[in-house]
Design a protein around this motif. Structure first.
Motif, PDB file in Angstrom:
ATOM      1  N   THR A   7      15.677  -9.496  -4.660  1.00 43.72           N
ATOM      2  CA  THR A   7      14.954  -8.669  -3.688  1.00 43.72           C
ATOM      3  C   THR A   7      15.025  -9.254  -2.278  1.00 43.72           C
ATOM      4  O   THR A   7      14.828  -8.519  -1.305  1.00 43.72           O
ATOM      5  CB  THR A   7      13.486  -8.512  -4.103  1.00 43.72           C
TER       6      THR A   7
ATOM      7  N   THR B 182      15.271  -2.147  -1.162  1.00 42.16           N
ATOM      8  CA  THR B 182      13.992  -1.934  -1.847  1.00 42.16           C
ATOM      9  C   THR B 182      13.175  -0.822  -1.206  1.00 42.16           C
ATOM     10  O   THR B 182      12.261  -0.288  -1.834  1.00 42.16           O
ATOM     11  CB  THR B 182      13.157  -3.220  -1.842  1.00 42.16           C
TER      12      THR B 182
ATOM     13  N   TRP C  91      10.936  -1.102   0.873  1.00 44.16           N
ATOM     14  CA  TRP C  91       9.581  -1.551   1.167  1.00 44.16           C
ATOM     15  C   TRP C  91       9.458  -1.822   2.655  1.00 44.16           C
ATOM     16  O   TRP C  91      10.429  -2.231   3.309  1.00 44.16           O
ATOM     17  CB  TRP C  91       9.255  -2.839   0.401  1.00 44.16           C
ATOM     18  N   ARG C  92       8.272  -1.570   3.206  1.00 50.24           N
ATOM     19  CA  ARG C  92       7.996  -2.014   4.562  1.00 50.24           C
ATOM     20  C   ARG C  92       8.107  -3.529   4.604  1.00 50.24           C
ATOM     21  O   ARG C  92       7.859  -4.229   3.612  1.00 50.24           O
ATOM     22  CB  ARG C  92       6.599  -1.581   5.005  1.00 50.24           C
TER      23      ARG C  92
ATOM     24  N   THR D 129       5.086  -5.419   3.492  1.00 51.52           N
ATOM     25  CA  THR D 129       4.891  -5.294   2.043  1.00 51.52           C
ATOM     26  C   THR D 129       5.830  -6.223   1.302  1.00 51.52           C
ATOM     27  O   THR D 129       5.426  -6.946   0.373  1.00 51.52           O
ATOM     28  CB  THR D 129       5.137  -3.848   1.597  1.00 51.52           C
ATOM     29  N   TRP D 130       7.110  -6.222   1.708  1.00 51.79           N
ATOM     30  CA  TRP D 130       8.078  -7.120   1.075  1.00 51.79           C
ATOM     31  C   TRP D 130       7.691  -8.583   1.282  1.00 51.79           C
ATOM     32  O   TRP D 130       7.757  -9.376   0.343  1.00 51.79           O
ATOM     33  CB  TRP D 130       9.467  -6.872   1.655  1.00 51.79           C
TER      34      TRP D 130
ATOM     35  N   ARG E 100       4.792  -9.592  -1.035  1.00 49.08           N
ATOM     36  CA  ARG E 100       5.219  -9.758  -2.422  1.00 49.08           C
ATOM     37  C   ARG E 100       6.129 -10.979  -2.571  1.00 49.08           C
ATOM     38  O   ARG E 100       6.065 -11.683  -3.591  1.00 49.08           O
ATOM     39  CB  ARG E 100       5.934  -8.489  -2.892  1.00 49.08           C
TER      40      ARG E 100
END
Length: 206
Positions: A119, A126, A128-129, A132-133, A136
């Motif tokens: 990722t 992904t 994802w913002r 957010t990434w 995580r």
């Protein structure tokens, strides 16, 4: 940690098994220290710059992933389990010290390390913002560090030495300090002294 382990415990296993153990221990140490190269700390990224520090973070993380994911678990040739441990072998040179818990944490860390690396390398896929990434990524990195440390301390022959174990524990502390500072302490400091726009200047006149 590997040099300390060789100095205090000694080389006693077949060559391939020593290489496998070294890759695991070195990869674990590299993973634990890599969080400091995230570019969020001025004392590390100030002189070389954020871009170069992040590049080091990527190279070190990818190298550790290759060592741990592709090589470490598959180079061992010795048997494992309590049945193969001898009372006259206190350093567990004749067998791998794997039990149910160490196997579980090792497998979970192996899978999580693969997901974390994938990722990171394919972040834009992904969808994802970024924040957010990043959240995580940091959460998975903290969990991975805990799993890898448990696996090394319970299953590792060199990590059974108190000095080597102490070094690994010292390496994991900055990981959680980094996460605590990034996601709790720094937002609290900014909430007390928030950034404000004081003025807007036009630097280019068209």
């Amino acid at each position: 940690p590997m040099l300390l382990g060789w100095a205090l415990v000694g080389w006693a296993r077949p060559w391939w098994d020593e290489v496998a153990g070294a890759l695991g221990l070195i990869g674990c140490a590299a993973m634990l220290t890599n969080g400091q190269l995230s570019g969020r700390f001025r004392y590390l990224s100030g002189a070389p710059g954020v871009d170069r520090t992040l590049r080091w973070h990527q190279i070190l993380g990818t190298s550790a992933a290759i060592a741990v994911l592709l090589l470490h678990p598959f180079l061992y040739s010795e048997s494992y389990g309590p049945a193969f441990l001898r009372p006259d072998d206190p350093t567990h040179a004749s067998a791998l010290g794997l039990g149910p818990w160490s196997i579980t944490t090792g497998m979970l860390a192996w899978v999580l390390f693969g997901l974390l690396t994938l990722t990171a390398l394919r972040r834009t896929d992904t969808r994802w913002r970024y924040e957010t990434w990043r959240g995580r990524h940091g959460l998975f990195a903290g969990l991975l560090a805990a799993l890898a440390l448990h696996h090394a301390l319970v299953a590792g022959r060199y990590a059974a030495n108190p000095a080597v174990a102490g070094m690994l524990v010292m390496l994991i502390l900055p990981v959680f300090v980094t996460l605590l500072d990034s996601w709790l302490l720094r937002p609290l400091r900014l909430s007390r002294r928030p950034w404000t726009i004081a003025d807007i200047l036009s630097l280019i006149h068209i």
